[in-house]
Design a protein around this motif. Structure first.
Motif, PDB file in Angstrom:
ATOM      1  N   THR A  93      47.804  38.348  50.971  1.00 50.72           N
ATOM      2  CA  THR A  93      47.996  37.200  50.089  1.00 50.72           C
ATOM      3  C   THR A  93      46.762  36.964  49.236  1.00 50.72           C
ATOM      4  OG1 THR A  93      49.507  36.199  51.684  1.00 50.72           O
ATOM      5  CG2 THR A  93      48.526  34.734  50.034  1.00 50.72           C
ATOM      6  N   LYS A  94      45.597  37.044  49.854  1.00 50.24           N
ATOM      7  CA  LYS A  94      44.336  36.856  49.123  1.00 50.24           C
ATOM      8  C   LYS A  94      44.208  37.873  47.995  1.00 50.24           C
ATOM      9  CE  LYS A  94      39.356  36.759  49.792  1.00 50.24           C
ATOM     10  NZ  LYS A  94      38.259  36.920  50.740  1.00 50.24           N
ATOM     11  N   LYS A  95      44.499  39.137  48.293  1.00 51.72           N
ATOM     12  CA  LYS A  95      44.397  40.186  47.272  1.00 51.72           C
ATOM     13  C   LYS A  95      45.420  39.977  46.151  1.00 51.72           C
ATOM     14  CE  LYS A  95      42.239  43.954  49.725  1.00 51.72           C
ATOM     15  NZ  LYS A  95      41.464  44.786  48.835  1.00 51.72           N
ATOM     16  N   LEU A  96      46.632  39.581  46.510  1.00 49.16           N
ATOM     17  CA  LEU A  96      47.660  39.347  45.493  1.00 49.16           C
ATOM     18  C   LEU A  96      47.284  38.189  44.580  1.00 49.16           C
ATOM     19  CD1 LEU A  96      50.844  39.917  47.662  1.00 49.16           C
ATOM     20  CD2 LEU A  96      50.084  41.336  45.747  1.00 49.16           C
ATOM     21  N   VAL A  97      46.695  37.140  45.149  1.00 47.37           N
ATOM     22  CA  VAL A  97      46.243  36.010  44.326  1.00 47.37           C
ATOM     23  C   VAL A  97      45.120  36.457  43.401  1.00 47.37           C
ATOM     24  CG1 VAL A  97      45.075  33.760  44.420  1.00 47.37           C
ATOM     25  CG2 VAL A  97      47.018  34.222  45.921  1.00 47.37           C
ATOM     26  N   GLU A  98      44.170  37.238  43.923  1.00 46.09           N
ATOM     27  CA  GLU A  98      43.071  37.748  43.085  1.00 46.09           C
ATOM     28  C   GLU A  98      43.616  38.597  41.936  1.00 46.09           C
ATOM     29  OE1 GLU A  98      40.598  39.820  45.875  1.00 46.09           O
ATOM     30  OE2 GLU A  98      39.645  37.975  46.584  1.00 46.09           O
ATOM     31  N   MET A  99      44.599  39.444  42.238  1.00 50.39           N
ATOM     32  CA  MET A  99      45.192  40.288  41.199  1.00 50.39           C
ATOM     33  C   MET A  99      45.869  39.438  40.131  1.00 50.39           C
ATOM     34  SD  MET A  99      46.692  43.316  43.686  1.00 50.39           S
ATOM     35  CE  MET A  99      47.870  43.909  42.525  1.00 50.39           C
ATOM     36  N   ALA A 100      46.587  38.406  40.554  1.00 52.25           N
ATOM     37  CA  ALA A 100      47.263  37.525  39.605  1.00 52.25           C
ATOM     38  C   ALA A 100      46.260  36.760  38.745  1.00 52.25           C
ATOM     39  CB  ALA A 100      48.174  36.542  40.348  1.00 52.25           C
ATOM     40  N   GLU A 101      45.172  36.293  39.358  1.00 49.82           N
ATOM     41  CA  GLU A 101      44.147  35.583  38.608  1.00 49.82           C
ATOM     42  C   GLU A 101      43.522  36.481  37.546  1.00 49.82           C
ATOM     43  OE1 GLU A 101      41.603  34.245  41.769  1.00 49.82           O
ATOM     44  OE2 GLU A 101      42.614  32.298  41.895  1.00 49.82           O
ATOM     45  N   GLN A 102      43.245  37.744  37.918  1.00 46.10           N
ATOM     46  CA  GLN A 102      42.674  38.686  36.954  1.00 46.10           C
ATOM     47  C   GLN A 102      43.647  38.950  35.817  1.00 46.10           C
ATOM     48  OE1 GLN A 102      41.555  42.107  39.247  1.00 46.10           O
ATOM     49  NE2 GLN A 102      39.730  41.130  40.093  1.00 46.10           N
ATOM     50  N   GLN A 103      44.915  39.084  36.166  1.00 47.78           N
ATOM     51  CA  GLN A 103      45.924  39.348  35.140  1.00 47.78           C
ATOM     52  C   GLN A 103      46.039  38.154  34.194  1.00 47.78           C
ATOM     53  OE1 GLN A 103      49.915  40.152  36.582  1.00 47.78           O
ATOM     54  NE2 GLN A 103      49.983  41.944  35.255  1.00 47.78           N
ATOM     55  N   LEU A 104      46.013  36.964  34.743  1.00 46.12           N
ATOM     56  CA  LEU A 104      46.098  35.767  33.912  1.00 46.12           C
ATOM     57  C   LEU A 104      44.855  35.600  33.036  1.00 46.12           C
ATOM     58  CD1 LEU A 104      47.650  33.249  36.447  1.00 46.12           C
ATOM     59  CD2 LEU A 104      48.736  34.154  34.387  1.00 46.12           C
ATOM     60  N   ALA A 105      43.721  36.079  33.522  1.00 47.76           N
ATOM     61  CA  ALA A 105      42.478  35.991  32.767  1.00 47.76           C
ATOM     62  C   ALA A 105      42.378  37.105  31.722  1.00 47.76           C
ATOM     63  CB  ALA A 105      41.279  36.033  33.703  1.00 47.76           C
ATOM     64  N   GLY A 106      43.344  38.011  31.739  1.00 47.95           N
ATOM     65  CA  GLY A 106      43.381  39.098  30.748  1.00 47.95           C
ATOM     66  C   GLY A 106      42.498  40.281  31.098  1.00 47.95           C
ATOM     67  N   LYS A 107      42.212  40.457  32.364  1.00 49.56           N
ATOM     68  CA  LYS A 107      41.361  41.576  32.798  1.00 49.56           C
ATOM     69  C   LYS A 107      42.212  42.712  33.296  1.00 49.56           C
ATOM     70  CE  LYS A 107      37.493  38.659  33.981  1.00 49.56           C
ATOM     71  NZ  LYS A 107      36.600  38.182  35.007  1.00 49.56           N
TER      72      LYS A 107
END
Length: 66
Positions: A52-66
């Motif tokens: 869950t932690k990794k999936l949230v990190e991935m989503a945050e990066q995607q939302l930040a445009g990284k």
């Protein structure tokens, strides 16, 4: 098959790979073939929690445009 079912079918292999990677990082080798009934709730919980932690990190990066 509706769109939700198609998304689940496509995501399942990637989530299984992530689960295996997380388990290996936590020192639980052969997690995909292990008897989960003989593992403690803490061991199984760590895998799910870190996934869950990794999936949230991935989503945050995607939302930040990284």
């Amino acid at each position: 098959m509706n769109l939700q079912q198609k998304m689940n079918v496509n995501a399942k292999p990637a989530l299984n790979n992530l689960k295996t990677e997380v388990a290996n990082e936590l020192g639980l080798s052969n997690y995909d073939q292990a008897d989960k009934g003989n593992m403690t709730a803490r061991q199984n919980g760590y895998v799910g929690g870190y996934m869950t932690k990794k999936l949230v990190e991935m989503a945050e990066q995607q939302l930040a445009g990284k």
